[in-house]
Motif scaffolding. Sequence first.
Motif, PDB file in Angstrom:
ATOM      1  N   VAL A  81       0.831  -1.199   0.000  1.00 57.16           N
ATOM      2  CA  VAL A  81       0.000   0.000   0.000  1.00 57.16           C
ATOM      3  C   VAL A  81       0.868   1.253   0.000  1.00 57.16           C
ATOM      4  CG1 VAL A  81      -1.711   1.281   1.323  1.00 57.16           C
ATOM      5  CG2 VAL A  81      -1.893  -1.189   1.147  1.00 57.16           C
ATOM      6  N   LEU A  82       1.949   1.244   0.765  1.00 59.83           N
ATOM      7  CA  LEU A  82       2.812   2.422   0.800  1.00 59.83           C
ATOM      8  C   LEU A  82       3.464   2.690  -0.543  1.00 59.83           C
ATOM      9  CD1 LEU A  82       4.484   2.018   4.297  1.00 59.83           C
ATOM     10  CD2 LEU A  82       2.688   3.601   3.632  1.00 59.83           C
ATOM     11  N   ASP A  83       3.864   1.639  -1.240  1.00 61.28           N
ATOM     12  CA  ASP A  83       4.446   1.826  -2.565  1.00 61.28           C
ATOM     13  C   ASP A  83       3.429   2.410  -3.537  1.00 61.28           C
ATOM     14  OD1 ASP A  83       6.935   0.870  -1.789  1.00 61.28           O
ATOM     15  OD2 ASP A  83       6.386  -1.213  -2.246  1.00 61.28           O
ATOM     16  N   GLN A  84       2.201   1.941  -3.456  1.00 61.57           N
ATOM     17  CA  GLN A  84       1.160   2.475  -4.341  1.00 61.57           C
ATOM     18  C   GLN A  84       0.887   3.935  -4.033  1.00 61.57           C
ATOM     19  OE1 GLN A  84      -2.212  -0.109  -3.917  1.00 61.57           O
ATOM     20  NE2 GLN A  84      -1.234  -1.826  -4.962  1.00 61.57           N
ATOM     21  N   LEU A  85       0.889   4.309  -2.741  1.00 50.87           N
ATOM     22  CA  LEU A  85       0.680   5.709  -2.390  1.00 50.87           C
ATOM     23  C   LEU A  85       1.828   6.582  -2.870  1.00 50.87           C
ATOM     24  CD1 LEU A  85      -0.788   5.400   1.204  1.00 50.87           C
ATOM     25  CD2 LEU A  85      -1.962   6.156  -0.852  1.00 50.87           C
ATOM     26  N   ARG A  86       3.062   6.082  -2.771  1.00 53.12           N
ATOM     27  CA  ARG A  86       4.203   6.855  -3.265  1.00 53.12           C
ATOM     28  C   ARG A  86       4.092   7.082  -4.767  1.00 53.12           C
ATOM     29  NH1 ARG A  86       7.788   3.248   0.008  1.00 53.12           N
ATOM     30  NH2 ARG A  86       7.964   4.314   1.994  1.00 53.12           N
ATOM     31  N   GLN A  87       3.643   6.053  -5.499  1.00 49.37           N
ATOM     32  CA  GLN A  87       3.503   6.192  -6.947  1.00 49.37           C
ATOM     33  C   GLN A  87       2.420   7.198  -7.296  1.00 49.37           C
ATOM     34  OE1 GLN A  87       2.796   2.244  -8.380  1.00 49.37           O
ATOM     35  NE2 GLN A  87       4.913   1.567  -8.089  1.00 49.37           N
ATOM     36  N   MET A  88       1.361   7.230  -6.518  1.00 55.98           N
ATOM     37  CA  MET A  88       0.280   8.178  -6.789  1.00 55.98           C
ATOM     38  C   MET A  88       0.702   9.610  -6.491  1.00 55.98           C
ATOM     39  SD  MET A  88      -2.986   6.050  -5.295  1.00 55.98           S
ATOM     40  CE  MET A  88      -4.018   7.492  -5.250  1.00 55.98           C
ATOM     41  N   GLN A  89       1.530   9.825  -5.451  1.00 57.71           N
ATOM     42  CA  GLN A  89       1.916  11.167  -5.049  1.00 57.71           C
ATOM     43  C   GLN A  89       3.063  11.728  -5.871  1.00 57.71           C
ATOM     44  OE1 GLN A  89       2.748  10.887  -0.891  1.00 57.71           O
ATOM     45  NE2 GLN A  89       0.603  11.042  -0.298  1.00 57.71           N
ATOM     46  N   ALA A  90       3.946  10.891  -6.362  1.00 61.79           N
ATOM     47  CA  ALA A  90       5.110  11.362  -7.100  1.00 61.79           C
ATOM     48  C   ALA A  90       4.684  11.875  -8.469  1.00 61.79           C
ATOM     49  CB  ALA A  90       6.121  10.226  -7.258  1.00 61.79           C
ATOM     50  N   PRO A  91       5.235  13.028  -8.888  1.00 59.98           N
ATOM     51  CA  PRO A  91       4.927  13.519 -10.231  1.00 59.98           C
ATOM     52  C   PRO A  91       5.498  12.560 -11.279  1.00 59.98           C
ATOM     53  CG  PRO A  91       6.605  14.882  -9.194  1.00 59.98           C
ATOM     54  CD  PRO A  91       6.146  13.902  -8.165  1.00 59.98           C
ATOM     55  N   SER A  92       4.839  12.496 -12.411  1.00 60.60           N
ATOM     56  CA  SER A  92       5.278  11.561 -13.453  1.00 60.60           C
ATOM     57  C   SER A  92       6.667  11.956 -13.940  1.00 60.60           C
ATOM     58  CB  SER A  92       4.288  11.564 -14.619  1.00 60.60           C
ATOM     59  OG  SER A  92       4.206  12.865 -15.161  1.00 60.60           O
ATOM     60  N   GLY A  93       7.532  10.963 -14.101  1.00 57.37           N
ATOM     61  CA  GLY A  93       8.885  11.197 -14.571  1.00 57.37           C
ATOM     62  C   GLY A  93       9.877  11.448 -13.458  1.00 57.37           C
ATOM     63  N   ALA A  94       9.406  11.639 -12.231  1.00 60.86           N
ATOM     64  CA  ALA A  94      10.324  11.871 -11.118  1.00 60.86           C
ATOM     65  C   ALA A  94      10.853  10.534 -10.625  1.00 60.86           C
ATOM     66  CB  ALA A  94       9.605  12.598  -9.982  1.00 60.86           C
ATOM     67  N   PRO A  95      12.099  10.501 -10.196  1.00 60.61           N
ATOM     68  CA  PRO A  95      12.646   9.230  -9.704  1.00 60.61           C
ATOM     69  C   PRO A  95      11.975   8.844  -8.390  1.00 60.61           C
ATOM     70  CG  PRO A  95      14.208  11.014  -9.338  1.00 60.61           C
ATOM     71  CD  PRO A  95      13.080  11.579 -10.162  1.00 60.61           C
ATOM     72  N   GLN A  96      11.716   7.558  -8.258  1.00 64.16           N
ATOM     73  CA  GLN A  96      11.087   7.038  -7.049  1.00 64.16           C
ATOM     74  C   GLN A  96      12.153   6.859  -5.975  1.00 64.16           C
ATOM     75  OE1 GLN A  96       7.826   6.432  -6.555  1.00 64.16           O
ATOM     76  NE2 GLN A  96       7.386   7.247  -8.570  1.00 64.16           N
ATOM     77  N   PRO A  97      11.837   7.185  -4.718  1.00 65.19           N
ATOM     78  CA  PRO A  97      12.817   6.951  -3.663  1.00 65.19           C
ATOM     79  C   PRO A  97      12.986   5.450  -3.453  1.00 65.19           C
ATOM     80  CG  PRO A  97      10.734   7.701  -2.736  1.00 65.19           C
ATOM     81  CD  PRO A  97      10.633   7.801  -4.230  1.00 65.19           C
ATOM     82  N   PRO A  98      14.182   5.043  -3.116  1.00 65.69           N
ATOM     83  CA  PRO A  98      14.406   3.598  -2.949  1.00 65.69           C
ATOM     84  C   PRO A  98      13.630   3.079  -1.749  1.00 65.69           C
ATOM     85  CG  PRO A  98      16.315   4.835  -2.208  1.00 65.69           C
ATOM     86  CD  PRO A  98      15.385   5.821  -2.840  1.00 65.69           C
ATOM     87  N   THR A  99      13.074   1.891  -1.921  1.00 65.18           N
ATOM     88  CA  THR A  99      12.364   1.259  -0.820  1.00 65.18           C
ATOM     89  C   THR A  99      13.348   0.413  -0.051  1.00 65.18           C
ATOM     90  OG1 THR A  99      11.740  -0.580  -2.237  1.00 65.18           O
ATOM     91  CG2 THR A  99      10.174   1.223  -2.046  1.00 65.18           C
ATOM     92  N   PRO A 100      13.236   0.390   1.264  1.00 67.12           N
ATOM     93  CA  PRO A 100      14.192  -0.397   2.039  1.00 67.12           C
ATOM     94  C   PRO A 100      14.017  -1.889   1.753  1.00 67.12           C
ATOM     95  CG  PRO A 100      12.450   0.459   3.443  1.00 67.12           C
ATOM     96  CD  PRO A 100      12.275   1.057   2.088  1.00 67.12           C
ATOM     97  N   ALA A 101      15.157  -2.560   1.653  1.00 67.75           N
ATOM     98  CA  ALA A 101      15.126  -3.988   1.370  1.00 67.75           C
ATOM     99  C   ALA A 101      14.767  -4.749   2.640  1.00 67.75           C
ATOM    100  CB  ALA A 101      16.489  -4.455   0.866  1.00 67.75           C
ATOM    101  N   ALA A 102      14.150  -5.894   2.432  1.00 64.15           N
ATOM    102  CA  ALA A 102      13.788  -6.743   3.565  1.00 64.15           C
ATOM    103  C   ALA A 102      15.045  -7.303   4.200  1.00 64.15           C
ATOM    104  CB  ALA A 102      12.878  -7.870   3.104  1.00 64.15           C
ATOM    105  N   PRO A 103      15.066  -7.450   5.517  1.00 60.41           N
ATOM    106  CA  PRO A 103      16.264  -7.994   6.154  1.00 60.41           C
ATOM    107  C   PRO A 103      16.496  -9.431   5.723  1.00 60.41           C
ATOM    108  CG  PRO A 103      14.485  -7.756   7.742  1.00 60.41           C
ATOM    109  CD  PRO A 103      14.035  -7.133   6.466  1.00 60.41           C
ATOM    110  N   ALA A 104      17.770  -9.779   5.577  1.00 64.64           N
ATOM    111  CA  ALA A 104      18.116 -11.126   5.157  1.00 64.64           C
ATOM    112  C   ALA A 104      17.798 -12.101   6.269  1.00 64.64           C
ATOM    113  CB  ALA A 104      19.590 -11.198   4.794  1.00 64.64           C
ATOM    114  N   PRO A 105      17.203 -13.241   5.934  1.00 62.28           N
ATOM    115  CA  PRO A 105      16.890 -14.221   6.978  1.00 62.28           C
ATOM    116  C   PRO A 105      18.168 -14.816   7.545  1.00 62.28           C
ATOM    117  CG  PRO A 105      16.351 -15.090   4.801  1.00 62.28           C
ATOM    118  CD  PRO A 105      16.767 -13.666   4.615  1.00 62.28           C
ATOM    119  N   GLN A 106      18.186 -14.943   8.846  1.00 62.18           N
ATOM    120  CA  GLN A 106      19.370 -15.493   9.506  1.00 62.18           C
ATOM    121  C   GLN A 106      19.187 -16.985   9.685  1.00 62.18           C
ATOM    122  OE1 GLN A 106      20.587 -13.380  12.897  1.00 62.18           O
ATOM    123  NE2 GLN A 106      20.390 -11.374  11.942  1.00 62.18           N
ATOM    124  N   GLN A 107      20.273 -17.694   9.463  1.00 59.76           N
ATOM    125  CA  GLN A 107      20.182 -19.164   9.552  1.00 59.76           C
ATOM    126  C   GLN A 107      21.086 -19.684  10.605  1.00 59.76           C
ATOM    127  OE1 GLN A 107      20.816 -20.714   5.637  1.00 59.76           O
ATOM    128  NE2 GLN A 107      19.104 -19.620   4.812  1.00 59.76           N
TER     129      GLN A 107
END
Length: 133
Positions: free
Chosen positions: A107-133
Amino acid sequence: MQNVIIVIHLIIVVALVGVVLLQRSEGGGLGMGSGGGGAGGFMTGRGQANALTRATAILAGAFFLTSIILAVMATRGRVQRSIIDGAPTQSAPATPTGPSAPNAGGVLDQLRQMQAPSGAPQPPTPAAPAPQQ
């Protein structure tokens, strides 16, 4: 016009609080000297009760009237919109892929896409933490 009605409304509120506090009650309230019916009062007995009751009723009616007028003025000229009309028509992928799979198509990614003007670079989304084994 709205500012004038707000000022009138506030004057009515202050007067209504004052009239209610002047009334004689079981607990005494502010009253006129200890309890409201002392010899130093400007009115006594039944006359005071009738005048204050009438003033309370009139001020309460004026309070409700100004409240309704302010509510009508606040909603006048407002365009009704639905949040459903602004929803994106594209759907999120059914199976997430890539290293940030839990966050993809959220949902947050969809909201960012709706708010950002067209052609503007999207801010990077934080990556999920790597699973520890």
